[in-house]
Design an enzyme around this catalytic site. Structure first.
Site, PDB file in Angstrom:
ATOM      1  N   CYS A   2     -42.995  10.556 -27.823  1.00 10.25           N
ATOM      2  CA  CYS A   2     -41.699  11.092 -28.214  1.00 10.25           C
ATOM      3  C   CYS A   2     -41.919  12.385 -28.996  1.00 10.25           C
ATOM      4  O   CYS A   2     -43.056  12.756 -29.304  1.00 10.25           O
ATOM      5  CB  CYS A   2     -40.924  10.093 -29.063  1.00 10.25           C
ATOM      6  SG  CYS A   2     -40.557   8.527 -28.225  1.00 10.25           S
ATOM      7  N   ALA A  51     -38.564   6.491 -23.359  1.00  8.55           N
ATOM      8  CA  ALA A  51     -38.345   5.048 -23.430  1.00  8.55           C
ATOM      9  C   ALA A  51     -39.537   4.311 -22.846  1.00  8.55           C
ATOM     10  O   ALA A  51     -39.844   4.439 -21.666  1.00  8.55           O
ATOM     11  CB  ALA A  51     -37.071   4.672 -22.667  1.00  8.55           C
ATOM     12  N   VAL A  52     -40.227   3.540 -23.695  1.00 13.90           N
ATOM     13  CA  VAL A  52     -41.397   2.779 -23.256  1.00 13.90           C
ATOM     14  C   VAL A  52     -41.258   1.308 -23.609  1.00 13.90           C
ATOM     15  O   VAL A  52     -41.472   0.433 -22.774  1.00 13.90           O
ATOM     16  CB  VAL A  52     -42.690   3.350 -23.888  1.00 13.90           C
ATOM     17  CG1 VAL A  52     -43.881   2.463 -23.577  1.00 13.90           C
ATOM     18  CG2 VAL A  52     -42.946   4.761 -23.373  1.00 13.90           C
ATOM     19  N   VAL A  53     -40.896   1.007 -24.849  1.00 14.27           N
ATOM     20  CA  VAL A  53     -40.796  -0.389 -25.298  1.00 14.27           C
ATOM     21  C   VAL A  53     -39.342  -0.837 -25.398  1.00 14.27           C
ATOM     22  O   VAL A  53     -38.955  -1.863 -24.853  1.00 14.27           O
ATOM     23  CB  VAL A  53     -41.502  -0.573 -26.660  1.00 14.27           C
ATOM     24  CG1 VAL A  53     -41.315  -1.992 -27.170  1.00 14.27           C
ATOM     25  CG2 VAL A  53     -42.992  -0.268 -26.512  1.00 14.27           C
ATOM     26  N   GLY A  76     -44.710   6.974 -31.933  1.00 13.24           N
ATOM     27  CA  GLY A  76     -45.908   6.142 -31.960  1.00 13.24           C
ATOM     28  C   GLY A  76     -45.672   4.756 -31.403  1.00 13.24           C
ATOM     29  O   GLY A  76     -44.649   4.470 -30.774  1.00 13.24           O
ATOM     30  N   ASP A  97     -40.447  -1.211 -31.971  1.00 14.19           N
ATOM     31  CA  ASP A  97     -41.613  -1.488 -32.811  1.00 14.19           C
ATOM     32  C   ASP A  97     -41.594  -0.668 -34.095  1.00 14.19           C
ATOM     33  O   ASP A  97     -42.137  -1.077 -35.115  1.00 14.19           O
ATOM     34  CB  ASP A  97     -42.904  -1.221 -32.033  1.00 14.19           C
ATOM     35  CG  ASP A  97     -42.935   0.170 -31.414  1.00 14.19           C
ATOM     36  OD1 ASP A  97     -42.140   0.412 -30.490  1.00 14.19           O
ATOM     37  OD2 ASP A  97     -43.739   1.015 -31.850  1.00 14.19           O
ATOM     38  N   LEU A 249     -56.308   6.995 -16.727  1.00 12.65           N
ATOM     39  CA  LEU A 249     -57.085   8.168 -16.339  1.00 12.65           C
ATOM     40  C   LEU A 249     -58.519   7.703 -16.130  1.00 12.65           C
ATOM     41  O   LEU A 249     -59.142   7.167 -17.045  1.00 12.65           O
ATOM     42  CB  LEU A 249     -57.019   9.233 -17.429  1.00 12.65           C
ATOM     43  CG  LEU A 249     -55.634   9.812 -17.716  1.00 12.65           C
ATOM     44  CD1 LEU A 249     -55.705  10.818 -18.857  1.00 12.65           C
ATOM     45  CD2 LEU A 249     -55.038  10.469 -16.475  1.00 12.65           C
ATOM     46  N   SER A 356     -56.611   6.032 -21.728  1.00 15.04           N
ATOM     47  CA  SER A 356     -57.690   7.011 -21.637  1.00 15.04           C
ATOM     48  C   SER A 356     -58.839   6.603 -22.552  1.00 15.04           C
ATOM     49  O   SER A 356     -58.670   5.782 -23.453  1.00 15.04           O
ATOM     50  CB  SER A 356     -57.167   8.405 -22.020  1.00 15.04           C
ATOM     51  OG  SER A 356     -58.128   9.407 -21.759  1.00 15.04           O
ATOM     52  N   GLY A 357     -60.010   7.190 -22.329  1.00 13.35           N
ATOM     53  CA  GLY A 357     -61.215   6.775 -23.051  1.00 13.35           C
ATOM     54  C   GLY A 357     -61.598   7.655 -24.218  1.00 13.35           C
ATOM     55  O   GLY A 357     -62.730   7.567 -24.724  1.00 13.35           O
TER      56      GLY A 357
END
EC number: 6.3.5.4
Length: 551
Positions: A2, A51-53, A76, A97, A249, A356-357
């Protein structure tokens, strides 16, 4: 991902300034809200929502019926917020969250709140009763925040570009924009005119320290390898919280392959029905593309290969530098592939959450120059130093290149429990061993059959190198492109032209020019050029080091 933007104490009508927030609209393409804070003069908050959660109640600024005096914008993810709710008996009003931040602050103050957050975050919290503003950022700076502070004026934004031009609101034209320090909270008081005054700066968590909050991380046992596996697995699992499709990724290197394998494993165990998508990028002949294909076949993912030409790569440099707000050589080189693959994910799929790493090389001593460390203690000091500045380099790169296309990145190697445990291991065990970097991490997963064995032991291949073939490296392509575009005389005079971080090559000069076109006079946004330590080469490419070897 966001975008947050806030100003306090402006002497200019805030309605004329909110257009600056549009510069970060890409971070939250799903919704937008801007509000002047009622009964407080010259205070304004804007929020761009991805919008994710919580699709319904995640829009901000956030206010609760039970705590109407608190306003918050936040970027976050906070993990295990339900555990915190149970621990303290909070009554949640939304599924967001981020709501837990407001309850924790109300319960114990801002430092207490920050210390009890398991996750990544950047927030601005306003208490209208106390007339206080609080700004906070997570330990590694995974979520970005920039501040502009001068003479009663405070502005905060996810990216520096959203604050450009706001210095005119201050009486001092020399005011400038700085990254907010990770692992810190700052407290500002507001006078009756809305002017902001810095009251207190607190570091709430040091890199390597065990967190103070309760956790659902697995209990430690006598086996180091078991602890490494269990903690990394738990770090991945907690980050699967999402109502949007998840992808990874995948470069085919150790870090991204382990993360992807653990995502696939946990997704199956959690009953996620769709195939996890993996995305690899590179030019024809890319060593990463070949390795990633092998991992994807092994794991059975829905795999996407995103090729780009040399021309497409160099043509993207200007946009990439604007996106990054950075001119560091290795950061820019590595960002091009990530920028282009993120563009593909956004335009061609409905995947939004991306694993991702990042962080593994700094934490686990994965850079090849660690082979040359004088001692285990020296290597440990260097590892911690890299983690401390990650937010200016690799973490910045992965945030900006994904957020530019409305994606949310998650980096389990930077989990609090995992990093604190890994750094507590004897430094001698964390060093490269038998000529192999990250030997401890590799050996911990040796008999797990999560990824092909040759991938588990694949030598380090920097992302800026792996996107190209063995015969023609990406850094060579860039150098050929910039050579006729920077003349020798300009390069010779670079130390006079650029007093801060003067470029020493035509490539770095070219990058600096592109940066100065967009962000003139702000070279201090990076403290120095990233360079391999304990090495004879000045070029940051891993392919220039004597330890480098192909698969």
């Amino acid at each position: 991902m966001c975008g947050i933007w806030a100003i306090f104490g402006s002497e200019v009508n805030v309605s004329t300034l909110w257009h600056n927030s549009l510069k970060i609209a890409h971070r939250g393409p799903d919704a937008f809200r801007i509000e002047n804070v009622n009964h407080l003069k010259n205070c304004c908050m804007a929020f761009y929502h991805l919008a994710v959660v919580d699709d319904t109640f995640g829009i901000q600024p956030m206010r609760l019926h039970s705590l109407p005096h608190l306003w918050m914008i936040y970027n976050g993810e906070i993990y295990y917020q339900k555990l915190i709710q149970q621990q303290f008996g909070f009554d949640f009003e939304t599924n967001s969250d981020g709501e837990v931040i407001l309850h924790l602050y109300n319960h114990g103050g801002i430092e207490f709140a920050a210390q009890h957050l398991d996750g990544v975050f950047a927030f601005v919290l306003l208490d209208t009763l106390k007339r206080k503003v609080y700004v906070g950022r997570d330990t590694f700076g995974v979520r970005p925040a920039f501040c502009l502070v001068e003479d009663g004026f405070l502005a905060v934004c996810s990216e520096a570009k959203g604050l450009l031009g706001l210095a005119q609101c201050s009486n001092d034209q020399s005011v400038d924009i700085q990254p907010f320090p990770p692992g810190h909270v700052e407290t500002y008081s507001l006078d009756q005119g809305g002017k902001a005054k810095l009251e207190e700066v607190k570091r709430f968590h040091q890199i390597g320290d065990m967190p103070k909050y309760k956790t659902m991380a697995p209990a430690l046992v006598d086996s180091i390898s078991t602890n490494i596996r269990n903690l990394l697995d738990a770090a991945v699992k907690k980050r699967l919280m999402a109502n949007r499709p998840i992808g990874c990724l995948l470069s085919g290197g150790l870090d991204s392959s382990l993360v992807t394998a653990l995502v696939v494993k946990n997704a199956k165990e959690m009953g996620i029905k769709y195939k996890i998508r993996t995305f690899a990028t590179g030019m024809p002949g890319s060593t990463d593309i070949k390795a990633a294909r092998k991992v994807a076949d092994f794991l059975g993912t829905e795999h996407h290969e995103v090729f780009f030409s040399e021309k497409e790569g160099v043509q993207a440099l200007g946009d990439v530098i604007t996106c990054l707000e950075n001119y560091d050589i290795i950061t820019v080189r590595a960002a091009v592939g990530m920028y282009l693959v993120s563009k593909y994910i956004s335009e061609k799929t409905d995947t939004v959450v991306i694993f991702s790493g990042e962080g593994a090389d700094e934490l686990c001593q994965g850079y090849m120059y660690f082979h040359n460390a004088p001692s285990a203690d020296d290597a440990d000091v260097e590892s911690r130093r890299l983690l401390d500045v990650l937010y200016r380099y690799d973490v910045l790169r992965v945030d900006r290149t994904t957020a530019r296309w409305g994606l949310e990145v998650r980096v389990p190697f930077l989990d609090h429990q995992f990093t604190s445990y890994y750094l507590s291991i004897d430094p001698k065990l964390r060093q490269p061993k038998d000529g192999i970097e990250k030997h401890l991490l590799r050996s911990a997963f040796e008999n797990e059959r999560l990824i092909p064995n040759d991938i588990l032991w694949r030598p380090k291949e920097g992302f800026s190198d792996g996107v190209s073939s063995e015969k023609r490296s990406w850094h060579c392509v860039i150098k050929e492109f910039v050579a006729p575009r920077v003349n020798d005389e300009d390069l010779k005079n670079a130390p006079k032209t650029f007093l801060c971080n003067p470029p020493s090559s035509k490539e770095s000069y070219f990058f600096r020019q592109l940066f100065e076109d967009q962000f003139p006079g702000r070279p201090f946004w990076i403290p120095y050029y990233w360079r391999p330590k304990w090495s004879q080469t000045e070029d940051p490419s891993a392919r220039m080091l004597k330890h480098y070897k192909y698969m």
